[in-house]
Design a protein around this motif. Sequence first.
Motif, PDB file in Angstrom:
ATOM      1  N   LYS A  74       9.445  31.663  37.591  1.00 23.19           N
ATOM      2  CA  LYS A  74       9.427  31.012  38.897  1.00 23.19           C
ATOM      3  C   LYS A  74       9.653  29.523  38.650  1.00 23.19           C
ATOM      4  O   LYS A  74       9.419  29.018  37.545  1.00 23.19           O
ATOM      5  CB  LYS A  74       8.070  31.215  39.576  1.00 23.19           C
ATOM      6  N   LEU A  75      10.027  28.820  39.674  1.00 20.95           N
ATOM      7  CA  LEU A  75      10.256  27.382  39.549  1.00 20.95           C
ATOM      8  C   LEU A  75       8.993  26.663  39.076  1.00 20.95           C
ATOM      9  O   LEU A  75       9.057  25.782  38.215  1.00 20.95           O
ATOM     10  CB  LEU A  75      10.731  26.835  40.893  1.00 20.95           C
ATOM     11  N   ILE A  76       7.842  27.057  39.582  1.00 24.13           N
ATOM     12  CA  ILE A  76       6.579  26.428  39.175  1.00 24.13           C
ATOM     13  C   ILE A  76       6.298  26.686  37.695  1.00 24.13           C
ATOM     14  O   ILE A  76       5.736  25.838  37.000  1.00 24.13           O
ATOM     15  CB  ILE A  76       5.403  26.892  40.074  1.00 24.13           C
ATOM     16  N   GLU A  77       6.718  27.841  37.183  1.00 25.67           N
ATOM     17  CA  GLU A  77       6.520  28.145  35.771  1.00 25.67           C
ATOM     18  C   GLU A  77       7.418  27.276  34.891  1.00 25.67           C
ATOM     19  O   GLU A  77       7.012  26.868  33.804  1.00 25.67           O
ATOM     20  CB  GLU A  77       6.770  29.639  35.515  1.00 25.67           C
ATOM     21  N   LEU A  78       8.609  26.965  35.368  1.00 25.95           N
ATOM     22  CA  LEU A  78       9.473  26.033  34.632  1.00 25.95           C
ATOM     23  C   LEU A  78       8.884  24.622  34.650  1.00 25.95           C
ATOM     24  O   LEU A  78       8.951  23.906  33.656  1.00 25.95           O
ATOM     25  CB  LEU A  78      10.877  26.011  35.226  1.00 25.95           C
ATOM     26  N   LYS A  79       8.322  24.238  35.773  1.00 21.85           N
ATOM     27  CA  LYS A  79       7.666  22.929  35.880  1.00 21.85           C
ATOM     28  C   LYS A  79       6.597  22.806  34.807  1.00 21.85           C
ATOM     29  O   LYS A  79       6.520  21.812  34.100  1.00 21.85           O
ATOM     30  CB  LYS A  79       7.065  22.750  37.267  1.00 21.85           C
ATOM     31  N   GLU A  80       5.794  23.836  34.664  1.00 20.96           N
ATOM     32  CA  GLU A  80       4.729  23.830  33.663  1.00 20.96           C
ATOM     33  C   GLU A  80       5.299  23.874  32.254  1.00 20.96           C
ATOM     34  O   GLU A  80       4.833  23.162  31.364  1.00 20.96           O
ATOM     35  CB  GLU A  80       3.783  25.005  33.911  1.00 20.96           C
ATOM     36  N   TYR A  81       6.321  24.676  32.014  1.00 15.35           N
ATOM     37  CA  TYR A  81       6.951  24.815  30.701  1.00 15.35           C
ATOM     38  C   TYR A  81       7.488  23.478  30.203  1.00 15.35           C
ATOM     39  O   TYR A  81       7.369  23.132  29.042  1.00 15.35           O
ATOM     40  CB  TYR A  81       8.076  25.847  30.795  1.00 15.35           C
ATOM     41  N   PHE A  82       8.096  22.700  31.126  1.00 18.76           N
ATOM     42  CA  PHE A  82       8.667  21.412  30.759  1.00 18.76           C
ATOM     43  C   PHE A  82       7.718  20.243  30.990  1.00 18.76           C
ATOM     44  O   PHE A  82       8.111  19.096  30.875  1.00 18.76           O
ATOM     45  CB  PHE A  82       9.977  21.174  31.522  1.00 18.76           C
ATOM     46  N   SER A  83       6.464  20.534  31.334  1.00 24.71           N
ATOM     47  CA  SER A  83       5.441  19.506  31.549  1.00 24.71           C
ATOM     48  C   SER A  83       5.886  18.442  32.544  1.00 24.71           C
ATOM     49  O   SER A  83       5.685  17.247  32.333  1.00 24.71           O
ATOM     50  CB  SER A  83       5.049  18.851  30.219  1.00 24.71           C
ATOM     51  N   ILE A  84       6.475  18.870  33.636  1.00 25.75           N
ATOM     52  CA  ILE A  84       6.858  17.939  34.692  1.00 25.75           C
ATOM     53  C   ILE A  84       5.594  17.617  35.485  1.00 25.75           C
ATOM     54  O   ILE A  84       4.912  18.507  35.968  1.00 25.75           O
ATOM     55  CB  ILE A  84       7.959  18.530  35.588  1.00 25.75           C
ATOM     56  N   GLU A  85       5.278  16.352  35.573  1.00 29.47           N
ATOM     57  CA  GLU A  85       4.032  15.899  36.184  1.00 29.47           C
ATOM     58  C   GLU A  85       3.959  16.214  37.672  1.00 29.47           C
ATOM     59  O   GLU A  85       4.955  16.117  38.385  1.00 29.47           O
ATOM     60  CB  GLU A  85       3.867  14.386  35.987  1.00 29.47           C
ATOM     61  N   ASP A  86       2.757  16.563  38.110  1.00 28.70           N
ATOM     62  CA  ASP A  86       2.547  16.830  39.532  1.00 28.70           C
ATOM     63  C   ASP A  86       2.876  15.626  40.393  1.00 28.70           C
ATOM     64  O   ASP A  86       3.300  15.772  41.537  1.00 28.70           O
ATOM     65  CB  ASP A  86       1.098  17.264  39.785  1.00 28.70           C
ATOM     66  N   SER A  87       2.708  14.420  39.841  1.00 30.77           N
ATOM     67  CA  SER A  87       2.982  13.222  40.633  1.00 30.77           C
ATOM     68  C   SER A  87       4.441  13.166  41.074  1.00 30.77           C
ATOM     69  O   SER A  87       4.765  12.519  42.062  1.00 30.77           O
ATOM     70  CB  SER A  87       2.621  11.967  39.843  1.00 30.77           C
ATOM     71  N   LEU A  88       5.339  13.859  40.336  1.00 25.42           N
ATOM     72  CA  LEU A  88       6.745  13.880  40.724  1.00 25.42           C
ATOM     73  C   LEU A  88       6.997  14.747  41.949  1.00 25.42           C
ATOM     74  O   LEU A  88       7.997  14.589  42.635  1.00 25.42           O
ATOM     75  CB  LEU A  88       7.611  14.417  39.568  1.00 25.42           C
ATOM     76  N   VAL A  89       6.087  15.677  42.188  1.00 18.98           N
ATOM     77  CA  VAL A  89       6.359  16.644  43.243  1.00 18.98           C
ATOM     78  C   VAL A  89       5.435  16.569  44.446  1.00 18.98           C
ATOM     79  O   VAL A  89       5.677  17.226  45.445  1.00 18.98           O
ATOM     80  CB  VAL A  89       6.322  18.084  42.669  1.00 18.98           C
ATOM     81  N   GLU A  90       4.395  15.776  44.370  1.00 20.69           N
ATOM     82  CA  GLU A  90       3.459  15.687  45.488  1.00 20.69           C
ATOM     83  C   GLU A  90       4.143  15.106  46.716  1.00 20.69           C
ATOM     84  O   GLU A  90       4.963  14.207  46.628  1.00 20.69           O
ATOM     85  CB  GLU A  90       2.261  14.817  45.097  1.00 20.69           C
ATOM     86  N   GLU A  91       3.786  15.649  47.871  1.00 17.45           N
ATOM     87  CA  GLU A  91       4.246  15.175  49.171  1.00 17.45           C
ATOM     88  C   GLU A  91       5.763  15.171  49.320  1.00 17.45           C
ATOM     89  O   GLU A  91       6.335  14.300  49.970  1.00 17.45           O
ATOM     90  CB  GLU A  91       3.678  13.774  49.453  1.00 17.45           C
TER      91      GLU A  91
ATOM     92  N   VAL B 189      13.705  19.291  48.155  1.00 16.47           N
ATOM     93  CA  VAL B 189      13.809  18.087  47.338  1.00 16.47           C
ATOM     94  C   VAL B 189      13.095  18.306  46.021  1.00 16.47           C
ATOM     95  O   VAL B 189      13.578  17.911  44.958  1.00 16.47           O
ATOM     96  CB  VAL B 189      13.249  16.859  48.091  1.00 16.47           C
ATOM     97  N   VAL B 190      11.957  18.959  46.054  1.00 19.14           N
ATOM     98  CA  VAL B 190      11.211  19.273  44.838  1.00 19.14           C
ATOM     99  C   VAL B 190      12.078  20.120  43.915  1.00 19.14           C
ATOM    100  O   VAL B 190      12.161  19.867  42.718  1.00 19.14           O
ATOM    101  CB  VAL B 190       9.892  20.014  45.172  1.00 19.14           C
ATOM    102  N   GLU B 191      12.740  21.107  44.471  1.00 11.67           N
ATOM    103  CA  GLU B 191      13.588  21.977  43.654  1.00 11.67           C
ATOM    104  C   GLU B 191      14.677  21.168  42.957  1.00 11.67           C
ATOM    105  O   GLU B 191      14.927  21.335  41.770  1.00 11.67           O
ATOM    106  CB  GLU B 191      14.220  23.067  44.525  1.00 11.67           C
ATOM    107  N   VAL B 192      15.312  20.265  43.670  1.00  9.54           N
ATOM    108  CA  VAL B 192      16.358  19.443  43.081  1.00  9.54           C
ATOM    109  C   VAL B 192      15.782  18.588  41.955  1.00  9.54           C
ATOM    110  O   VAL B 192      16.375  18.464  40.885  1.00  9.54           O
ATOM    111  CB  VAL B 192      17.021  18.567  44.172  1.00  9.54           C
ATOM    112  N   GLU B 193      14.606  18.005  42.160  1.00  6.02           N
ATOM    113  CA  GLU B 193      13.984  17.180  41.120  1.00  6.02           C
ATOM    114  C   GLU B 193      13.633  18.009  39.890  1.00  6.02           C
ATOM    115  O   GLU B 193      13.786  17.550  38.763  1.00  6.02           O
ATOM    116  CB  GLU B 193      12.738  16.482  41.670  1.00  6.02           C
ATOM    117  N   TYR B 194      13.179  19.219  40.086  1.00  9.52           N
ATOM    118  CA  TYR B 194      12.882  20.097  38.951  1.00  9.52           C
ATOM    119  C   TYR B 194      14.130  20.322  38.122  1.00  9.52           C
ATOM    120  O   TYR B 194      14.114  20.222  36.904  1.00  9.52           O
ATOM    121  CB  TYR B 194      12.389  21.454  39.429  1.00  9.52           C
TER     122      TYR B 194
END
Length: 181
Positions: A128-145, A150-155
């Motif tokens: 899932k996209l959230i699992e890739l976020k965790e795999y690549f250690s993308i910070e939550d601050s990048l995706v909040e609000e 837009v979140v998907e594009v940033e991921y």
Amino acid sequence: TSLKPGQICQLAYLMVENGHITGKNMFFTVDDMDERSQGVHGFSMEMLQTLSEGKTFSDRASEIHQDFSEAEMIVGHNVAFDIRFLKAEFERCGLDFPKAKPFCTMNYFTGNMMMKRKFQTYRPKPPKLIELKEYFSIEDSLVEEKAAAVVEVEYHTGMLSRFRALRPDKEAARHAQVEGQ
């Protein structure tokens, strides 16, 4: 707005040219929407009317078509699903879908992550996209609000940047191949 495919109610994408990133996030008024789809994206028809300022996909089709026509590659998570909806929208507007190479982060990283499925099928589970976020250690601050699209594009941007950093030899070879065409 449905899985038929229905109409696109929001479209967000980034364009990268010479290292410069620009993005667009658009909302569209739609003719109808099934309840299940509204539950997934959370936008009512009234909200879309307001967010889109009454504009439909066809109102911005030429602009979107131009952007996608200039694209070398279209990157997305389960990108075939997204392309199916874009093709349907362009077809309704009398336009062909631009020819650009698709890159699916879901398919690509399925083999890298080797996640187990709930039921053994002897194939890895697509992340899932959230699992890739965790795999690549993308910070939550990048995706909040942020809006979901837009979140998907940033991921995708973060994953591709990290992928290129991990594989500079292959990226340099790919870049040289593209320039040589």
